[in-house]
Design an enzyme around this catalytic site. Structure first.
Site, PDB file in Angstrom:
ATOM      1  N   ALA A  37       1.221  -1.386   0.342  1.00 44.45           N
ATOM      2  CA  ALA A  37      -0.063   0.178  -0.063  1.00 44.45           C
ATOM      3  C   ALA A  37       1.199   1.108   0.100  1.00 44.45           C
ATOM      4  O   ALA A  37       0.777   2.214  -0.336  1.00 44.45           O
ATOM      5  CB  ALA A  37      -0.869  -0.222   1.134  1.00 44.45           C
ATOM      6  N   ASP A  38       1.693   1.348   0.401  1.00 41.99           N
ATOM      7  CA  ASP A  38       2.926   2.488   0.441  1.00 41.99           C
ATOM      8  C   ASP A  38       3.602   2.658  -0.387  1.00 41.99           C
ATOM      9  O   ASP A  38       3.958   3.655  -0.970  1.00 41.99           O
ATOM     10  CB  ASP A  38       3.875   1.808   1.986  1.00 41.99           C
ATOM     11  CG  ASP A  38       3.725   2.570   3.532  1.00 41.99           C
ATOM     12  OD1 ASP A  38       2.853   3.671   3.064  1.00 41.99           O
ATOM     13  OD2 ASP A  38       4.118   2.291   4.238  1.00 41.99           O
ATOM     14  N   LEU A  39       4.194   1.288  -1.294  1.00 39.79           N
ATOM     15  CA  LEU A  39       4.892   1.579  -1.920  1.00 39.79           C
ATOM     16  C   LEU A  39       3.860   1.823  -3.435  1.00 39.79           C
ATOM     17  O   LEU A  39       4.448   2.847  -4.446  1.00 39.79           O
ATOM     18  CB  LEU A  39       5.474   0.281  -2.556  1.00 39.79           C
ATOM     19  CG  LEU A  39       6.354  -0.567  -1.661  1.00 39.79           C
ATOM     20  CD1 LEU A  39       7.009  -1.989  -1.589  1.00 39.79           C
ATOM     21  CD2 LEU A  39       7.489   0.384  -1.821  1.00 39.79           C
TER      22      LEU A  39
END
Length: 421
Positions: free
Chosen positions: A193-195
């Site tokens: 989700a961050d990436l």
């Protein structure tokens, strides 16, 4: 890499673009590292050491493992931090101080892009919010990265990748089925989700820069981990919207394609990724089961999906009878997609990975052992360059403030007062 050996950046796509990076941890830094790889001058703003806190991006201390120094001891620079912060310059500025806020505004006046991942409303307390900075610099592209966005009932919540993987549905479709040992929801092994949010933010910033160059007007980019997580459900999200039925966890099998999963050979696992009916015919031939594609239950992918519970055990029985390499070689010869399941030692020793130069050595002030994972972006005219190793905390504070026109004695006084480090 010494200054004398730095590559010429004149051919880099984002040469001349100035990025003020007020982000930390992963989503924001992943975005700004990509911009930096493409040639942007990224100034990473970190908090100075204060009150027993070591200062800097939290990920500097997210170890072990740490980079080994010249003597083979832990340097204190965590591998996590090193993976998302190359090609940047670090300044340590206390934005809670009035003078620190003045310095950030000065940098924002010169910037093309600002990336931040503070909680909603936090930067407004310091006069560093989008409305204030765009009034000072109407050409600025101001990108906010938060868990849930600038609007909505969750806007004030802190956002973490793990929680968003759960809330956004990814863990409901990741992991072995409940009926099997080890069944239950699983997060993905890296913070996707961050990436993904970092990558979507990069795309959005580049689009906003194109608009700015055409119109002279900057804009606000509002990126949310949850939005990104919902978007990246891709075909599974579409499956639900078309049917009203929530997809279930299927382990290493595919929701819409059969056979497209992990199989157990006699000595290990391998992936079979049959993507169409002709590949299924070839796969059955090398298994010694040429009759299966003639069966109406298995002749087309849609029928194989409907009858996977009958088909897959028959395939699995044949695969289990021979070693993994036998099947990998046979599939390669027959042009049936698939592959091995490598650990990271095998990944970085893979001849294709080595040929594509996906590991880059970099000189570092504390170590001659730094290697970083390369950018996957391959551009023929404006290639990525590895100009600067991940910076030490505040390594470039004096340099950047001097570029703003501040005298050495003024900078020294601010350092004495704790405004900078």
């Amino acid at each position: 890499m010494s200054e004398a050996n730095l590559p010429d950046d004149s051919a880099m796509a984002l040469r001349g673009v100035r990025v003020l990076d007020l982000s930390r941890v992963l989503a924001g830094p992943w975005c700004t590292q990509t911009l930096a790889d493409l040639g942007a001058d990224v100034v990473k703003v970190e908090r100075p050491p204060k009150g027993g806190h070591p200062g800097g991006d939290d990920t500097r201390g997210w170890g072990p493992p740490y980079l080994k120094d010249h003597d083979g001891r832990d340097s204190g620079e965590a591998a996590y931090y090193l993976g998302a912060n190359r090609n940047k310059r670090s300044i340590a500025v206390d934005i809670a101080s009035p003078q620190g806020q003045v310095l950030i505004r000065e940098l924002a006046l010169r910037a093309d892009v600002l990336v931040e991942n503070y909680k909603v409303g936090d930067l407004a307390r310091y006069g560093l919010d989008a409305q204030t900075l765009l009034a000072l610099n109407p050409r600025l592209v101001f990108c906010s990265v938060t868990g849930f966005g600038q609007t909505g009932p969750y806007r004030d919540r802190a956002g973490y990748d793990y929680a968003v993987q759960g809330l956004g549905g990814l863990m409901s479709v990741t992991g072995e089925t409940d009926a099997l040992p080890g069944g239950g929801p699983q997060k993905v092994g890296v913070a996707v989700a961050d990436l993904f949010t970092g990558m979507y933010a990069t795309v959005a910033i580049l689009a906003a820069l194109r608009h700015r160059d055409a119109t002279g007007r900057g804009q606000v980019v509002d990126m949310a981990l949850l939005d990104t997580q919902v978007a990246m459900l891709a075909n599974l999200g579409s499956n639900y919207l078309c049917t009203g039925v929530a997809p279930r966890r299927m382990g290493n099998a595919h929701q819409n394609i059969v056979p497209y999963q992990v199989f157990q050979a006699s000595d290990g696992h391998l992936i079979v990724a049959v993507g169409n009916d002709s590949q299924f015919v070839k796969f059955c031939e090398l298994l010694g089961l040429p009759e299966l594609p003639l069966d109406p239950r298995y002749a087309t992918n849609s029928q194989r999906v409907r009858h996977r519970d009958e088909l897959v055990p028959r395939l699995a029985e044949r695969v289990a009878a021979r070693p993994r390499q036998h099947w990998l070689d046979a599939m390669e010869a027959a042009k049936v997609p698939g592959g091995a399941i490598n650990d990271l030692a095998e990944v970085f020793d893979d001849p294709q990975v080595r040929h594509r130069e996906m590991v880059v050595p970099m000189d570092h002030p504390l170590s001659d052992r730094l290697r970083v994972v390369a950018s996957p972006i391959k551009l023929s005219e404006t290639p990525v360059a590895y100009r600067l190793p991940p910076p030490l905390l505040g390594q470039h504070t004096d340099e950047v403030l001097a570029e703003l026109g501040h005298a050495p004695d003024t900078i020294a006084a601010w350092r004495k007062d704790g405004v900078i480090a």
